[in-house]
Design a protein around this motif. Structure first.
Motif, PDB file in Angstrom:
ATOM      1  N   LYS A  54      -0.771 -60.051  82.585  1.00 45.46           N
ATOM      2  CA  LYS A  54      -1.557 -58.965  81.994  1.00 45.46           C
ATOM      3  C   LYS A  54      -2.921 -58.879  82.677  1.00 45.46           C
ATOM      4  O   LYS A  54      -3.369 -57.789  83.053  1.00 45.46           O
ATOM      5  CB  LYS A  54      -1.709 -59.228  80.497  1.00 45.46           C
ATOM      6  CG  LYS A  54      -2.499 -58.184  79.763  1.00 45.46           C
ATOM      7  CD  LYS A  54      -2.528 -58.474  78.272  1.00 45.46           C
ATOM      8  CE  LYS A  54      -3.387 -59.663  77.966  1.00 45.46           C
ATOM      9  NZ  LYS A  54      -3.615 -59.883  76.543  1.00 45.46           N
ATOM     10  N   ALA A  58      -4.404 -55.868  85.032  1.00 44.77           N
ATOM     11  CA  ALA A  58      -5.678 -55.238  84.678  1.00 44.77           C
ATOM     12  C   ALA A  58      -6.635 -55.261  85.865  1.00 44.77           C
ATOM     13  O   ALA A  58      -7.318 -54.265  86.142  1.00 44.77           O
ATOM     14  CB  ALA A  58      -6.292 -55.943  83.476  1.00 44.77           C
ATOM     15  N   HIS A  61      -5.471 -52.731  88.571  1.00 50.89           N
ATOM     16  CA  HIS A  61      -5.524 -51.319  88.187  1.00 50.89           C
ATOM     17  C   HIS A  61      -6.846 -50.925  87.532  1.00 50.89           C
ATOM     18  O   HIS A  61      -6.970 -49.838  86.972  1.00 50.89           O
ATOM     19  CB  HIS A  61      -4.346 -50.982  87.264  1.00 50.89           C
ATOM     20  CG  HIS A  61      -3.041 -51.063  87.977  1.00 50.89           C
ATOM     21  ND1 HIS A  61      -2.325 -52.227  88.083  1.00 50.89           N
ATOM     22  CD2 HIS A  61      -2.332 -50.121  88.644  1.00 50.89           C
ATOM     23  CE1 HIS A  61      -1.229 -52.009  88.780  1.00 50.89           C
ATOM     24  NE2 HIS A  61      -1.214 -50.739  89.142  1.00 50.89           N
ATOM     25  N   LEU A  63      -8.419 -51.964  84.845  1.00 47.72           N
ATOM     26  CA  LEU A  63      -8.505 -51.856  83.393  1.00 47.72           C
ATOM     27  C   LEU A  63      -9.660 -52.713  82.880  1.00 47.72           C
ATOM     28  O   LEU A  63      -9.946 -53.783  83.421  1.00 47.72           O
ATOM     29  CB  LEU A  63      -7.203 -52.301  82.730  1.00 47.72           C
ATOM     30  CG  LEU A  63      -5.953 -51.491  83.058  1.00 47.72           C
ATOM     31  CD1 LEU A  63      -4.752 -52.080  82.331  1.00 47.72           C
ATOM     32  CD2 LEU A  63      -6.136 -50.035  82.691  1.00 47.72           C
ATOM     33  N   LYS A  64     -10.303 -52.231  81.857  1.00 47.58           N
ATOM     34  CA  LYS A  64     -11.432 -52.957  81.258  1.00 47.58           C
ATOM     35  C   LYS A  64     -10.958 -53.689  80.001  1.00 47.58           C
ATOM     36  O   LYS A  64      -9.916 -53.341  79.435  1.00 47.58           O
ATOM     37  CB  LYS A  64     -12.530 -51.960  80.907  1.00 47.58           C
ATOM     38  CG  LYS A  64     -13.120 -51.289  82.130  1.00 47.58           C
ATOM     39  CD  LYS A  64     -14.204 -50.327  81.732  1.00 47.58           C
ATOM     40  CE  LYS A  64     -14.888 -49.768  82.944  1.00 47.58           C
ATOM     41  NZ  LYS A  64     -14.320 -48.580  83.509  1.00 47.58           N
ATOM     42  N   GLY A  66     -10.144 -54.578  76.396  1.00 43.43           N
ATOM     43  CA  GLY A  66      -9.836 -53.702  75.278  1.00 43.43           C
ATOM     44  C   GLY A  66      -8.788 -52.653  75.609  1.00 43.43           C
ATOM     45  O   GLY A  66      -8.213 -52.047  74.716  1.00 43.43           O
ATOM     46  N   GLU A  67      -8.536 -52.427  76.909  1.00 45.91           N
ATOM     47  CA  GLU A  67      -7.503 -51.463  77.298  1.00 45.91           C
ATOM     48  C   GLU A  67      -6.142 -52.159  77.294  1.00 45.91           C
ATOM     49  O   GLU A  67      -6.050 -53.379  77.476  1.00 45.91           O
ATOM     50  CB  GLU A  67      -7.796 -50.881  78.685  1.00 45.91           C
ATOM     51  CG  GLU A  67      -9.039 -50.012  78.714  1.00 45.91           C
ATOM     52  CD  GLU A  67      -9.244 -49.353  80.059  1.00 45.91           C
ATOM     53  OE1 GLU A  67      -8.968 -48.147  80.162  1.00 45.91           O
ATOM     54  OE2 GLU A  67      -9.673 -50.066  80.988  1.00 45.91           O
ATOM     55  N   ASN A  68      -5.107 -51.376  77.097  1.00 54.82           N
ATOM     56  CA  ASN A  68      -3.752 -51.926  77.003  1.00 54.82           C
ATOM     57  C   ASN A  68      -3.018 -51.875  78.332  1.00 54.82           C
ATOM     58  O   ASN A  68      -3.137 -50.893  79.077  1.00 54.82           O
ATOM     59  CB  ASN A  68      -2.937 -51.157  75.960  1.00 54.82           C
ATOM     60  CG  ASN A  68      -3.420 -51.429  74.561  1.00 54.82           C
ATOM     61  OD1 ASN A  68      -3.682 -52.573  74.212  1.00 54.82           O
ATOM     62  ND2 ASN A  68      -3.559 -50.399  73.763  1.00 54.82           N
ATOM     63  N   VAL A  69      -2.276 -52.922  78.608  1.00 54.56           N
ATOM     64  CA  VAL A  69      -1.372 -52.963  79.756  1.00 54.56           C
ATOM     65  C   VAL A  69      -0.027 -52.448  79.278  1.00 54.56           C
ATOM     66  O   VAL A  69       0.479 -52.922  78.258  1.00 54.56           O
ATOM     67  CB  VAL A  69      -1.234 -54.403  80.302  1.00 54.56           C
ATOM     68  CG1 VAL A  69      -0.184 -54.482  81.380  1.00 54.56           C
ATOM     69  CG2 VAL A  69      -2.572 -54.916  80.802  1.00 54.56           C
ATOM     70  N   PRO A  94      -4.465 -56.219  73.841  1.00 50.63           N
ATOM     71  CA  PRO A  94      -5.223 -55.594  74.925  1.00 50.63           C
ATOM     72  C   PRO A  94      -5.775 -56.623  75.917  1.00 50.63           C
ATOM     73  O   PRO A  94      -5.790 -57.822  75.643  1.00 50.63           O
ATOM     74  CB  PRO A  94      -6.371 -54.891  74.193  1.00 50.63           C
ATOM     75  CG  PRO A  94      -5.974 -54.820  72.773  1.00 50.63           C
ATOM     76  CD  PRO A  94      -5.043 -55.956  72.530  1.00 50.63           C
ATOM     77  N   VAL A  95      -6.283 -56.105  77.033  1.00 51.09           N
ATOM     78  CA  VAL A  95      -6.901 -56.955  78.054  1.00 51.09           C
ATOM     79  C   VAL A  95      -8.069 -57.706  77.415  1.00 51.09           C
ATOM     80  O   VAL A  95      -8.853 -57.140  76.653  1.00 51.09           O
ATOM     81  CB  VAL A  95      -7.389 -56.092  79.244  1.00 51.09           C
ATOM     82  CG1 VAL A  95      -8.158 -56.943  80.241  1.00 51.09           C
ATOM     83  CG2 VAL A  95      -6.219 -55.390  79.910  1.00 51.09           C
TER      84      VAL A  95
END
Length: 111
Positions: A54, A58, A61, A63-64, A66-69, A94-95
């Motif tokens: 995960k 993140a 890509h 991702l910060k 709190g964002e979902n993978v 989430p991440v």
């Protein structure tokens, strides 16, 4: 044979049966405990694989926390779907949040 000898024989047989069955019962309890510990270890290992995959996704890509993978991404990384050996269900989260297992005690330990 007298009643006293019969009673003693019955007592000796009962003591012998107890002496044989007690170690067997202890052995079975110990193996169940070992199996439960092994299952927890394997589950925690699965949770670490999910978390590492995960975090890698993140990072790749952008991702910060709190964002979902997407689960499909973890499937491509062969990190999902893993199964808890004790029958628990995994939650990706989430991440920045550790994945969880529904079985109590199956958690990634904090360092």
């Amino acid at each position: 044979m007298s009643n006293l000898k019969i009673r003693r024989a019955i007592i000796y047989i009962c003591l012998l049966a107890a002496a044989v069955s007690f170690p067997l019962a202890c052995s079975q309890l110990r193996s169940r405990r070992l199996a439960a510990g092994r299952d927890a270890y394997l589950c925690i290992d699965n949770l670490r694989v999910i978390d590492t995959s995960k975090e890698w996704y993140a990072h790749q890509h952008g991702l910060k926390p709190g964002e979902n993978v997407p689960p499909e991404a973890l499937i491509e990384l062969h990190a999902w779907p893993k199964k808890c050996p004790s029958g628990g269900k995994y939650t990706i989260n989430p991440v920045g949040v550790d994945p969880l297992c529904s079985v109590p005690g199956h958690r990634i330990p904090k360092d």
